[in-house]
Design a protein around this motif. Structure first.
Motif, mmCIF file in Angstrom:
data_model
loop_
_atom_site.group_PDB
_atom_site.id
_atom_site.type_symbol
_atom_site.label_atom_id
_atom_site.label_comp_id
_atom_site.label_asym_id
_atom_site.label_seq_id
_atom_site.Cartn_x
_atom_site.Cartn_y
_atom_site.Cartn_z
ATOM 1 N N SER A 1 0.913 -1.229 -0.141
ATOM 2 C CA SER A 1 0.046 -0.092 0.151
ATOM 3 C C SER A 1 0.932 1.291 0.063
ATOM 4 O O SER A 1 2.073 1.076 0.401
ATOM 5 C CB SER A 1 -0.838 0.228 1.415
ATOM 6 N N PRO A 2 0.429 2.173 -0.565
ATOM 7 C CA PRO A 2 1.352 3.577 -0.462
ATOM 8 C C PRO A 2 1.683 3.900 0.880
ATOM 9 O O PRO A 2 1.051 3.808 1.861
ATOM 10 C CB PRO A 2 0.287 4.754 -1.167
ATOM 11 N N TYR A 3 2.814 4.387 0.909
ATOM 12 C CA TYR A 3 3.648 4.916 2.322
ATOM 13 C C TYR A 3 2.697 6.087 2.886
ATOM 14 O O TYR A 3 2.684 6.181 4.100
ATOM 15 C CB TYR A 3 4.862 5.435 1.862
ATOM 16 N N GLN A 4 2.222 7.017 1.986
ATOM 17 C CA GLN A 4 1.165 7.814 2.384
ATOM 18 C C GLN A 4 -0.049 7.565 2.826
ATOM 19 O O GLN A 4 -0.701 8.183 3.467
ATOM 20 C CB GLN A 4 1.020 8.944 1.286
ATOM 21 N N GLY A 5 -0.516 6.196 2.566
ATOM 22 C CA GLY A 5 -1.760 5.555 2.731
ATOM 23 C C GLY A 5 -2.212 5.705 4.550
ATOM 24 O O GLY A 5 -1.229 5.165 5.126
ATOM 25 N N PRO A 6 -3.158 6.440 4.861
ATOM 26 C CA PRO A 6 -3.299 6.483 6.321
ATOM 27 C C PRO A 6 -3.837 5.250 7.073
ATOM 28 O O PRO A 6 -4.843 4.477 6.544
ATOM 29 C CB PRO A 6 -4.518 7.457 6.366
ATOM 30 N N ASN A 7 -3.187 4.754 7.954
ATOM 31 C CA ASN A 7 -3.595 3.716 8.908
ATOM 32 C C ASN A 7 -3.400 2.309 8.076
ATOM 33 O O ASN A 7 -4.361 1.384 8.382
ATOM 34 C CB ASN A 7 -5.023 3.755 9.594
ATOM 35 N N THR A 8 -2.606 2.164 7.142
ATOM 36 C CA THR A 8 -2.747 1.032 6.220
ATOM 37 C C THR A 8 -1.785 0.025 6.792
ATOM 38 O O THR A 8 -0.894 -0.260 5.941
ATOM 39 C CB THR A 8 -2.246 1.315 4.780
ATOM 40 N N ASP A 9 -2.175 -0.566 8.186
ATOM 41 C CA ASP A 9 -1.272 -1.785 8.588
ATOM 42 C C ASP A 9 -1.517 -2.780 7.683
ATOM 43 O O ASP A 9 -2.379 -2.908 6.931
ATOM 44 C CB ASP A 9 -1.928 -1.873 9.906
ATOM 45 N N GLY A 10 -0.347 -3.720 7.807
ATOM 46 C CA GLY A 10 -0.456 -5.013 7.035
ATOM 47 C C GLY A 10 -1.224 -5.963 7.750
ATOM 48 O O GLY A 10 -2.409 -6.312 7.323
ATOM 49 N N ILE A 11 -0.620 -6.944 8.502
ATOM 50 C CA ILE A 11 -1.361 -7.728 9.297
ATOM 51 C C ILE A 11 -1.571 -7.268 10.820
ATOM 52 O O ILE A 11 -0.537 -7.198 11.558
ATOM 53 C CB ILE A 11 -0.626 -8.909 9.098
ATOM 54 N N ASP A 12 -2.809 -7.433 11.521
ATOM 55 C CA ASP A 12 -2.646 -7.071 12.761
ATOM 56 C C ASP A 12 -3.641 -8.256 13.843
ATOM 57 O O ASP A 12 -4.784 -8.265 13.898
ATOM 58 C CB ASP A 12 -3.781 -5.912 12.867
ATOM 59 N N PRO A 13 -2.730 -9.371 14.031
ATOM 60 C CA PRO A 13 -3.519 -10.222 15.012
ATOM 61 C C PRO A 13 -3.961 -9.638 16.396
ATOM 62 O O PRO A 13 -3.144 -9.011 16.821
ATOM 63 C CB PRO A 13 -2.202 -11.275 15.205
ATOM 64 N N ASP A 14 -5.175 -9.690 16.700
ATOM 65 C CA ASP A 14 -5.805 -8.820 17.914
ATOM 66 C C ASP A 14 -6.351 -9.974 18.830
ATOM 67 O O ASP A 14 -7.361 -10.662 18.277
ATOM 68 C CB ASP A 14 -6.917 -7.821 17.126
ATOM 69 N N SER A 15 -5.875 -10.099 19.780
ATOM 70 C CA SER A 15 -6.680 -11.073 20.940
ATOM 71 C C SER A 15 -6.697 -12.354 20.335
ATOM 72 O O SER A 15 -7.717 -12.963 20.641
ATOM 73 C CB SER A 15 -7.590 -10.684 21.499
#
Length: 499
Positions: free
Chosen positions: A174-188
């Protein structure tokens, strides 16, 4: 040819194949194919499971809901395009599953989120956008492999409270300027493996979280391995937190190459969860300053997000075989009455390629908080390659600091330890940044029970160990080669953080 492969596989191990074009999908990139692809998914699920097959083509869709025992197979040459209209998403995700078992996304094709449709020209996000692109809630036995993900509107993949998740061989850009464009977020989530991925994002590449809901404690994020990945990030490449309402434990990061990232490895402990039994090993880190920000190849910060936030606990964190090229600094800090516990850095080679400014520097905030950190907790201004503060039990074994920057260097310690108790330094090699300079190679400020053994001062070393507020009897030197140092130990040769 690929369809023939499926037929042959089906003869060996019976599998039901649901071609989306048989359900009305056109794959022309213009027609909205949401209903047709969803019909194929529903039919597959109702038949007891199988493969939903997308042949070569461009499939424009809004939200698709995966269901138990369904594999979504994007063949090579197939692209699933996210609609550019927010009204086509309900819920606000491109691919969504809740309480599903045995689901997969695979096949060598591409998912393109059309993320730019949901940002303003200055890259601020719209109030509503399909994020995360792939949202999996309370699912079990999840497999995502061998696909390309491009241009997400926000986060990429978000396994939330999932169990037994395997993510392998994906490419996400995703573009470096893309807002909050996390990749992979394992959550709980628990029992998660992520391997063999290339991730280039406008936010954190791989970040573990424990997000609470309705004020309740979050389930832990545990039994997670991340290995053999190449990571480029506008923020942090590998990170735990900031959302930390539950515990993190039994986490392994290994064999990764980090480049063009603002922060390499990070732990942000803000919300009360415990961080323990976390290992980082065999990792190369090259940081790049972005938009004038300071860079941190390794960053650990313990603080309260709000005045009434529960304090986290950070202990038993291990770094080994880490190679760093950076103009930034390692910053690892607890709180005065709540130190980090039992940290180990073994075989860390730090080549300092420049000097981020430290004058007036404040530590990264990471996420919102009520007030800035008080000065006694903010060690960002300390002039050193590696800064450690408020720790009980710190081992530095096999640390090498090499100054390799052009021009006249500013004064820097190689290592600074402020308010560290039970500090063991073994097989250290280095000196201060300025040959014969005022600051010692190792600056100790209010440290206690310090043991330094089999270490070596390099040519040009002035003072090897500088003391401030440290009684001489608190420091034991054993078996060190200090022949190239002007002095072994001296008062006043260290940066003073507090009055």
């Amino acid at each position: 040819m690929l369809l023939q492969t499926f037929v042959i596989a089906a003869l060996a191990a019976p599998v039901s194949l649901f071609d989306v074009t048989s359900y009305g999908a056109r794959g022309d990139g213009k027609s909205l194919d949401t209903a047709a692809v969803q019909k194929a998914i529903d039919a597959c699920h109702q038949a007891g499971g199988g493969v939903v097959y997308l042949p070569r083509g461009d499939y424009l869709t809004g939200t698709l809901v995966l269901k138990s025992n369904v594999t979504l197979h994007l063949s090579p040459g197939a692209t699933l395009w996210g609609s550019r209209r927010i009204e086509d998403y309900a819920p606000l995700h491109l691919i969504y599953a809740r309480d599903a078992n045995n689901i997969a996304i695979e096949g060598g094709g591409t998912i393109n989120g059309n993320g730019d449709a949901f940002w303003y020209p200055d890259f601020k996000p719209h109030e509503k956008r399909p994020s995360p692109a792939i949202e999996l809630v309370e699912c079990r036995d999840v497999r995502i492999e061998n696909i390309r993900i491009r241009n997400t509107a926000g986060w990429g993949i978000h396994p939330l409270r999932c169990d037994r998740v395997s993510i392998r061989g994906i490419s996400m850009i995703s573009p470096y300027q893309g807002p909050n464009t996390d990749g992979i977020d394992p959550d709980s989530s628990r029992n998660v493996t992520i391997s063999d991925c290339y991730i280039e994002t406008g936010d954190d590449c791989i970040v573990l979280k424990t997000t609470g809901r309705l004020g309740l404690p979050a389930p832990p994020c545990e039994n997670v391995t991340v290995t053999n990945c190449v990571l480029l990030s506008d923020d942090a490449a590998l990170k735990l937190g900031t959302e930390s309402h539950g515990d993190f434990r039994h986490i392994v990061f290994s064999g990764c190459a980090i480049r063009k990232s603002n922060v390499g490895l990070a732990i942000y402990a803000k919300d009360g969860g415990a961080f323990e039994n976390v290992s980082f090993s065999d990792i190369t880190i090259e940081t790049t300053p972005l938009r004038g920000r300071a860079t941190y190849p390794i960053y650990i910060d313990l603080e309260q997000r709000y005045e009434d936030s529960k304090l986290s606990r950070v202990r038993d964190i291990h770094f080994s075989d880490i190679l760093i090229h950076s103009a930034g600094r390692v910053l690892v800090a607890g709180m005065p009455d709540h130190p980090l516990e039992e940290l180990t850095f073994r075989n860390v080679h730090f080549r300092v390629t420049g000097f981020d400014s430290v004058e007036g520097r404040r530590k990264p905030r990471g996420s919102s908080r009520v007030r800035p950190a008080p000065r006694e907790q903010d060690y960002a201004p300390v002039p050193a390659a590696l800064v450690f503060a408020h720790i009980r039990g710190l081992t530095l074994d096999g640390l090498r600091v090499v100054w390799d920057a052009d021009g006249a260097p500013p004064e820097r310690h190689a290592v600074y330890a402020g308010r560290v108790e039970e500090l063991a330094i073994r097989a250290f090699q280095g000196r201060g940044s300025v040959p014969g300079g005022k600051l010692a190679a190792i600056g100790l400020d209010g440290a206690r029970r310090v043991f330094i053994a089999v270490s070596r001062a390099e040519r040009g070393a002035g003072v090897f160990v500088g003391l401030n507020g440290v009684p001489r009897e608190e420091v034991v030197l054993s078996g060190n080669d200090l022949r190239l140092a002007a002095r072994d130990v001296a008062e006043g040769a260290t940066y003073v953080h507090l009055p």
